[in-house]
Design a protein around this motif. Structure first.
Motif, PDB file in Angstrom:
ATOM      1  N   GLN A 166     -11.584   6.065 -48.105  1.00  0.00           N
ATOM      2  CA  GLN A 166     -11.008   4.933 -48.175  1.00  0.00           C
ATOM      3  C   GLN A 166     -11.719   3.719 -48.759  1.00  0.00           C
ATOM      4  OE1 GLN A 166     -10.337   4.506 -43.987  1.00  0.00           O
ATOM      5  NE2 GLN A 166      -8.417   5.974 -43.983  1.00  0.00           N
ATOM      6  N   ASN A 167     -13.076   3.489 -48.541  1.00  0.00           N
ATOM      7  CA  ASN A 167     -13.798   2.515 -49.301  1.00  0.00           C
ATOM      8  C   ASN A 167     -13.841   2.672 -50.847  1.00  0.00           C
ATOM      9  OD1 ASN A 167     -16.755   1.701 -50.291  1.00  0.00           O
ATOM     10  ND2 ASN A 167     -16.251   0.349 -48.733  1.00  0.00           N
ATOM     11  N   MET A 168     -13.883   3.875 -51.276  1.00  0.00           N
ATOM     12  CA  MET A 168     -13.737   3.932 -52.829  1.00  0.00           C
ATOM     13  C   MET A 168     -12.440   3.727 -53.052  1.00  0.00           C
ATOM     14  SD  MET A 168     -16.124   7.230 -53.298  1.00  0.00           S
ATOM     15  CE  MET A 168     -16.277   7.070 -55.010  1.00  0.00           C
ATOM     16  N   GLU A 169     -11.282   3.974 -52.498  1.00  0.00           N
ATOM     17  CA  GLU A 169     -10.011   4.044 -52.872  1.00  0.00           C
ATOM     18  C   GLU A 169      -9.753   2.288 -53.075  1.00  0.00           C
ATOM     19  OE1 GLU A 169      -7.245   7.543 -51.304  1.00  0.00           O
ATOM     20  OE2 GLU A 169      -7.656   6.171 -50.156  1.00  0.00           O
ATOM     21  N   VAL A 170     -10.373   1.628 -52.083  1.00  0.00           N
ATOM     22  CA  VAL A 170     -10.287   0.032 -52.225  1.00  0.00           C
ATOM     23  C   VAL A 170     -10.867  -0.321 -53.654  1.00  0.00           C
ATOM     24  CG1 VAL A 170     -10.931  -2.021 -51.076  1.00  0.00           C
ATOM     25  CG2 VAL A 170     -10.249  -0.055 -49.648  1.00  0.00           C
ATOM     26  N   LYS A 171     -11.995   0.469 -53.932  1.00  0.00           N
ATOM     27  CA  LYS A 171     -12.940  -0.151 -55.034  1.00  0.00           C
ATOM     28  C   LYS A 171     -12.065   0.082 -56.248  1.00  0.00           C
ATOM     29  CE  LYS A 171     -16.523  -1.513 -52.845  1.00  0.00           C
ATOM     30  NZ  LYS A 171     -17.079  -2.833 -52.819  1.00  0.00           N
ATOM     31  N   THR A 172     -11.107   1.219 -56.201  1.00  0.00           N
ATOM     32  CA  THR A 172     -10.311   1.482 -57.429  1.00  0.00           C
ATOM     33  C   THR A 172      -8.914   1.041 -57.465  1.00  0.00           C
ATOM     34  OG1 THR A 172      -9.578   3.547 -56.395  1.00  0.00           O
ATOM     35  CG2 THR A 172     -11.534   3.814 -57.554  1.00  0.00           C
ATOM     36  N   SER A 173      -8.638   0.327 -56.528  1.00  0.00           N
ATOM     37  CA  SER A 173      -7.231  -0.633 -56.562  1.00  0.00           C
ATOM     38  C   SER A 173      -7.338  -1.864 -57.049  1.00  0.00           C
ATOM     39  CB  SER A 173      -6.899  -0.569 -54.978  1.00  0.00           C
ATOM     40  OG  SER A 173      -7.886  -1.325 -54.158  1.00  0.00           O
TER      41      SER A 173
END
Length: 258
Positions: A251-258
Motif C-alpha cells: 500500500q505504501n508503494m502504491e501511494v508512491k506510484t499514484s
C-alpha cells in the motif's frame, strides 16, 4: 569535417574563425553528453518504475500466498490436535479417523515466497533507484526478515518423518489417494493447496486396528506431535505477521506510484 575546417583556418591564421569552430565543437560535445545523461536518467526512471510495479505485484502475491498457507496449516493443526487427543488418552478408541488425522497432520507446503523482482533488482544494483531512503529501508527490511522467516516456513519437525516411517505403507497409499489435497493456481500464478474437509479410507478393520496399534505404540510419537503443534502455532503467527507487512509495504508503494 570540422577538424579539417579548423586546420584550414589555422593555416590562414584566421584565429577568430578557429575559435568559433572550436566553440561549436565544444557545444556539440556538451549537448551530446547532456542528451546521453538525459537518456540514461529516463531509462533509470523507467527501470525504477518497472521495479516498483513488479515489487507491488510480488507483494500482492505474497499476501495471497500467506493467506492460503494460513488456511492450509489451520487444517493441518486441526488434524494434529485430533490425533494428539487420541495419543494422550490410551483408553480412547481409535480407528480410521485417527489414521486420517495422523497422516494429514504431516502435510506441508514447502514452496518459498515470491522474491524474484527483489533479487533481480539487488543483482542489478537497482535498489538505490527505487525511491527515497525510508522506502528503500522498508523494502530491504521486509525481504531480510522474510529470508529469516523462510527457515521456519520450510522447517519439517521430526513428527512427519516419524509418522510416515511407522504408518503401514498400505494405509499411507490409501490416504494419499482418498485424502489427496487439491492443487490449483491463484490469480498471481502461485500454486494453491487445499486439504479435503473429509475423506474415508475404507480399509478392512484388521488393517486399521494393526495400523493404530503400531502408531500408538511407537516411542515418543506423542512428543514429536506436540513439538509439531508448537511449530505450527509459530508458522501461523508468522503468516499473520508477514501478510500484514506485505500489505502495508504494498500500500505504501502504491501511494508512491499514484
Amino acid at each position: 569535417m570540422v577538424i579539417r575546417r579548423i586546420r584550414e583556418h589555422a593555416a590562414h591564421a584566421d584565429w577568430f574563425t578557429v575559435g568559433l569552430d572550436l566553440l561549436i565543437v565544444i557545444i556539440g560535445v556538451f549537448l551530446g553528453m547532456q542528451a546521453n545523461n538525459w537518456n540514461e536518467t529516463r531509462v533509470e526512471r523507467q527501470q525504477a518504475e518497472s521495479y516498483r510495479t513488479r515489487l507491488v505485484e510480488d507483494l500482492r502475491a505474497n499476501e495471497s500466498d500467506l493467506k492460503q498457507r494460513r488456511e492450509y496449516y489451520r487444517q493441518v493443526r486441526h488434524h494434529a490436535l485430533a490425533a494428539l487427543e487420541v495419543l494422550d488418552h490410551p483408553s480412547a478408541s481409535a480407528g480410521e479417523q485417527f489414521l486420517i488425522d495422523s497422516f494429514q497432520a504431516t502435510q506441508i507446503v514447502p514452496r518459498t515466497l515470491s522474491r524474484f523482482t527483489y533479487d533481480e533488482m539487488i543483482a542489478a544494483g537497482g535498489l538505490d533507484r527505487l525511491g527515497n531512503a525510508a522506502l528503500r529501508t522498508r523494502v530491504k527490511n521486509y525481504y531480510s526478515a522474510m529470508e529469516t522467516a523462510e527457515t521456519t516456513f520450510r522447517s519439517t519437525p521430526p513428527y512427519r518423518e516419524h509418522l510416515r516411517r511407522v504408518m503401514p505403507y498400505q494405509v499411507q497409499q490409501r490416504a494419499r489417494i482418498r485424502c489427496r489435497e487439491k492443487l490449483g493456481t491463484a490469480q498471481s500464478g502461485e500454486q494453491t493447496n487445499v486439504l479435503p474437509t473429509s475423506c474415508a479410507l475404507e480399509l478392512d478393520y484388521e488393517i486399521v486396528a494393526k495400523a493404530v496399534t503400531r502408531i500408538r505404540s511407537s516411542p515418543e510419537i506423542a512428543d514429536d506431535l506436540t513439538r509439531h503443534l508448537i511449530d505450527l502455532d509459530l508458522k501461523l503467527d508468522l503468516f499473520d505477521l508477514f501478510e500484514g507487512r506485505a500489505r502495508n509495504l504494498r500500500q505504501n508503494m502504491e501511494v508512491k506510484t499514484s
